[in-house]
Scaffold this motif. Structure first.
Motif, PDB file in Angstrom:
ATOM      1  N   GLN A 388       0.850  -1.146   0.003  1.00 49.41           N
ATOM      2  CA  GLN A 388       0.038  -0.136   0.017  1.00 49.41           C
ATOM      3  C   GLN A 388       0.898   1.270  -0.057  1.00 49.41           C
ATOM      4  O   GLN A 388       0.431   2.293  -0.673  1.00 49.41           O
ATOM      5  CB  GLN A 388      -1.034  -0.102   1.041  1.00 49.41           C
ATOM      6  CG  GLN A 388      -1.983  -1.115   1.161  1.00 49.41           C
ATOM      7  CD  GLN A 388      -1.463  -2.224   1.943  1.00 49.41           C
ATOM      8  OE1 GLN A 388      -0.387  -2.509   2.181  1.00 49.41           O
ATOM      9  NE2 GLN A 388      -2.403  -3.423   1.653  1.00 49.41           N
ATOM     10  N   GLU A 389       1.943   1.130   0.803  1.00 44.92           N
ATOM     11  CA  GLU A 389       2.945   2.376   0.585  1.00 44.92           C
ATOM     12  C   GLU A 389       3.487   2.442  -0.652  1.00 44.92           C
ATOM     13  O   GLU A 389       3.774   3.475  -1.181  1.00 44.92           O
ATOM     14  CB  GLU A 389       3.808   2.215   1.904  1.00 44.92           C
ATOM     15  CG  GLU A 389       3.280   2.396   3.046  1.00 44.92           C
ATOM     16  CD  GLU A 389       4.420   1.893   4.210  1.00 44.92           C
ATOM     17  OE1 GLU A 389       5.567   2.674   4.361  1.00 44.92           O
ATOM     18  OE2 GLU A 389       4.352   0.921   5.024  1.00 44.92           O
ATOM     19  N   LEU A 390       4.101   1.306  -1.343  1.00 48.02           N
ATOM     20  CA  LEU A 390       4.593   1.425  -2.411  1.00 48.02           C
ATOM     21  C   LEU A 390       3.515   1.985  -3.442  1.00 48.02           C
ATOM     22  O   LEU A 390       3.971   2.829  -4.391  1.00 48.02           O
ATOM     23  CB  LEU A 390       4.865   0.174  -3.063  1.00 48.02           C
ATOM     24  CG  LEU A 390       6.158  -0.468  -2.215  1.00 48.02           C
ATOM     25  CD1 LEU A 390       6.483  -1.997  -2.724  1.00 48.02           C
ATOM     26  CD2 LEU A 390       7.386   0.283  -2.630  1.00 48.02           C
ATOM     27  N   ALA A 391       2.423   1.723  -3.623  1.00 54.72           N
ATOM     28  CA  ALA A 391       1.277   2.226  -4.401  1.00 54.72           C
ATOM     29  C   ALA A 391       1.404   3.735  -4.475  1.00 54.72           C
ATOM     30  O   ALA A 391       1.006   4.370  -5.357  1.00 54.72           O
ATOM     31  CB  ALA A 391      -0.067   2.051  -4.251  1.00 54.72           C
ATOM     32  N   LEU A 392       1.785   4.353  -3.294  1.00 53.82           N
ATOM     33  CA  LEU A 392       1.796   5.733  -3.132  1.00 53.82           C
ATOM     34  C   LEU A 392       3.090   6.488  -3.576  1.00 53.82           C
ATOM     35  O   LEU A 392       3.063   7.599  -4.156  1.00 53.82           O
ATOM     36  CB  LEU A 392       1.384   6.353  -1.633  1.00 53.82           C
ATOM     37  CG  LEU A 392       0.014   5.819  -1.194  1.00 53.82           C
ATOM     38  CD1 LEU A 392      -0.112   6.331   0.364  1.00 53.82           C
ATOM     39  CD2 LEU A 392      -1.011   6.994  -1.958  1.00 53.82           C
ATOM     40  N   LEU A 393       4.165   5.641  -3.122  1.00 53.81           N
ATOM     41  CA  LEU A 393       5.475   6.042  -3.597  1.00 53.81           C
ATOM     42  C   LEU A 393       5.915   5.985  -5.003  1.00 53.81           C
ATOM     43  O   LEU A 393       6.608   6.859  -5.549  1.00 53.81           O
ATOM     44  CB  LEU A 393       6.456   5.423  -2.678  1.00 53.81           C
ATOM     45  CG  LEU A 393       6.097   5.738  -1.237  1.00 53.81           C
ATOM     46  CD1 LEU A 393       7.255   4.541  -0.334  1.00 53.81           C
ATOM     47  CD2 LEU A 393       6.507   6.975  -0.690  1.00 53.81           C
TER      48      LEU A 393
END
Length: 622
Positions: A388-393
């Motif tokens: 989920q963090e990677l989707a934002l980053l």
């Protein structure tokens, strides 16, 4: 110091579209179309309609006595060192802390919940189906201190005034407010554009409400020492500019028996004396002129609380648990100055801070090392980024340092010598890689200009911490210095971003609102004096992550967005994390009662404690 807010909005693009819906309650769990007695960021309320008081107060606390204290936090244009105006809600001038006690807001915060508000001026609120419009129904008994009714017209007037001319902490959260209108004498409708973060209304509902009549007759932005007309639990009493202010409890306060106020505001008088010198303030406490002191200097806490009143038991010294919210204390490197825009320079300067030596030598073993701007919270990044963090980053991979996509960046650990040669060698290499070459004692750029770094302080105890850091910077070629200025100059330079490096601590709340995050990190706050973006950060990635946090649909979404933001902040080092303290170090004259345990999400001793006449008599303070 207290958390703050700011300006226009950038609509999230690809990052917003990829933010997954995780488990957890959302702002949508606040029902629409019916009157609500409270609101929360994610729809969870502890107290039902008809509750009588908050659980953490003493509803039988006696009223009376004087509480003289130096406030440990403040907001808007307030200063703890001096004041020259009683107008706290504009940018210019220095106002005394706690002027907001003279005013009521639409709703009041519960301190045993992370993000809940309950009706104060407003007995209820209705949310429209599209969640862009809010109708607040005011209590008919609400009154100004002169006895005149407080109406919906006052609320609408105030919020439009703040949007146009208010302090940035008030103006920025209102950018997406499209209208504020009085539907009748006791109903005000606030309408937003649809671009606002869902929780924006929570920030707006806590804003102090002003008198339309008073500020129609008196210029809002003028610096005035005449007390403005208020409606809150206190009025301005005796006051001498720059020296002291007394807030007198309003005996006929209209809202004293409301559920959100019962057990609060117990002192007849709250007094604040202003000292520009820390030692003078401490001496005033030792003599009993000041009644309460929260200690922020480790050396003083360990070695100077040995005066007769302590030995005789008239002054008690203890620690209270810290709040359950993120701790942020960090050094801002002002990237409005060209020399700090290269991340390698910021990393080199960070390596010159020997925390291990500082903790042992200057802090008497107190404090823990900060690694994050969200220390002590679930928002602190750990391990590798989640999907989920990677989707934002990922949409910002080209902009971001590679460390963002690995384990979160950590501050270096020194050998504790105060001059770790290995770390300083790495710092010198970073400066060389950034194009700063040795020329005698200092490093210079290709134009022959020295790399200068002045650390701004307002107190000798802070300068004592900065000086070893500056000496380490000098050893790697930085023309580093420490400048101590008086309180008024410090406040002005901080407001106008006139510094190289400055140390700040913030309270950003258990559920950080977009308004608070925006003022510290968002590009829109970088060029507006009075915001808290002291680092001058301008980053599309950070902007998008702040927006993602503001538009979080559940607490799980908020955690994802803030952990991603934490990774970016730690890798970029716009702010160099320094140190934090887990608890409140408090000393007070033994003449007060207080509820225990204290609530988890606030430590407002001046509103929750009370004067104990029996205790006061025993120590000769009756």
């Amino acid at each position: 110091m207290t958390a703050f807010s700011r300006r226009d909005f950038l609509i999230l693009g690809g990052a917003a579209a990829t933010l997954p819906l995780l488990s957890g309650r959302t702002f949508a769990d606040n029902p629409t179309g019916r009157k609500l007695h409270g609101l929360s960021a994610f729809g969870e309320l502890k107290y039902p309609a008809g509750f009588t008081h908050f659980d953490y107060v003493n509803v039988d606390a006696p009223k009376g006595g004087t509480f003289n204290f130096p406030p440990p936090n403040w907001a808007y244009n307030q200063s703890p060192f001096t004041f020259n105006t009683l107008n706290s809600f504009t940018l210019r001038g220095d106002a005394p802390p706690r002027m907001e006690f003279c005013f009521d807001a639409l709703m009041a915060r519960a301190l045993d919940e992370p993000d809940a508000l309950y009706g104060l001026l407003a007995e209820a609120v209705t949310i429209s189906e599209d969640r862009n419009s809010f109708d607040f129904y005011l209590r008919r008994q609400a009154r100004w201190h002169d006895g005149s009714p407080l109406t919906a017209a006052d609320v609408a007037f105030t919020l439009l005034l703040y949007k146009d001319k208010g302090h940035p902490q008030l103006a920025l959260p209102l950018v997406e407010m499209a209208a504020a209108e009085a539907l009748d004498t006791h109903t005000v409708r606030l309408t937003f554009t649809g671009k606002q973060p869902p929780q924006a209304i929570l920030t707006v509902a806590e804003m102090p409400i002003l008198s339309r009549t008073y500020y129609t007759q008196n210029e809002f932005e003028a610096g005035r020492m005449a007390p403005p007309l208020g409606s809150g639990p206190y009025k301005v009493g005796r006051v001498t500019a720059g020296q002291f202010i007394e807030y007198e409890r309003a005996p006929d306060y209209w809202g004293g028996d409301l559920p959100v106020n019962r057990g609060h505001y117990n002192f007849d008088r709250i007094r604040i004396d202003f000292y520009r010198d820390r030692n003078a303030a401490f001496e005033a406490f030792k003599k009993g002129d000041t009644h309460f002191r929260e200690e922020f200097t480790a050396r003083t806490w360990v070695s100077e609380y040995n005066f007769p009143a302590i030995a005789g038991g008239r002054v008690i010294k203890r620690e209270f648990p810290g709040e359950k919210w993120p701790a942020m204390q960090a050094m801002a490197l002002n990237q409005r100055r060209a020399q700090f825009r290269d991340i390698r320079v910021r990393r080199a300067i960070a390596m010159c801070f020997d925390f291990e030596w500082t903790k042992r030598t200057l802090f008497s073993g107190s404090y823990d090392r900060s690694q994050s701007n969200f220390e002590k919270s679930d928002f602190k990044a750990e391990g590798l980024p989640s999907p989920q963090e990677l989707a934002l980053l990922k949409p910002f991979r080209d902009e971001l340092p590679p460390e963002v996509f690995a384990e979160p960046a950590m501050q270096p650990v020194s050998d504790g010598s105060g001059r770790d040669r290995k770390m300083l060698g790495q710092a010198a290499k970073l400066l060389g890689d950034a194009g700063w070459k040795r020329s005698g004692q200092f490093v210079v750029n290709d134009r022959g200009e020295r790399l200068k770094a002045e650390m701004l302080a307002n107190d000798d105890s802070l300068a004592r911490i900065f000086l070893p850091w500056a000496e380490n910077m000098k050893s790697v070629g930085v023309d580093a210095s420490v400048r101590v200025v008086d309180a008024a100059q410090y406040q002005a330079r901080q407001t106008d971003f006139d510094f190289d490096m400055i140390l700040l601590a913030f309270q950003i709340g258990a559920t950080p609102a977009f308004a608070g995050l925006e003022t510290i990190y968002h590009s829109r706050a970088a060029d507006r004096p009075g915001t808290r973006n002291y680092a001058g950060t301008k980053s599309p990635a950070i902007d998008a992550l702040v927006e993602a946090a503001g538009h979080a649909r559940s607490r799980a979404d908020l955690i994802v967005a803030l952990r991603a933001l934490d990774r970016v902040l730690r890798a970029r080092l716009d702010w160099i994390p320094t140190y934090y303290l887990a608890n409140h170090r408090v000393a007070c004259w033994d003449m007060f009662g207080f509820p225990e345990p204290m609530p988890d999400y606030g430590f407002p001793v001046e509103t929750l404690w009370w004067f104990d006449a029996g205790k006061a008599a025993k120590i000769g303070k009756g």
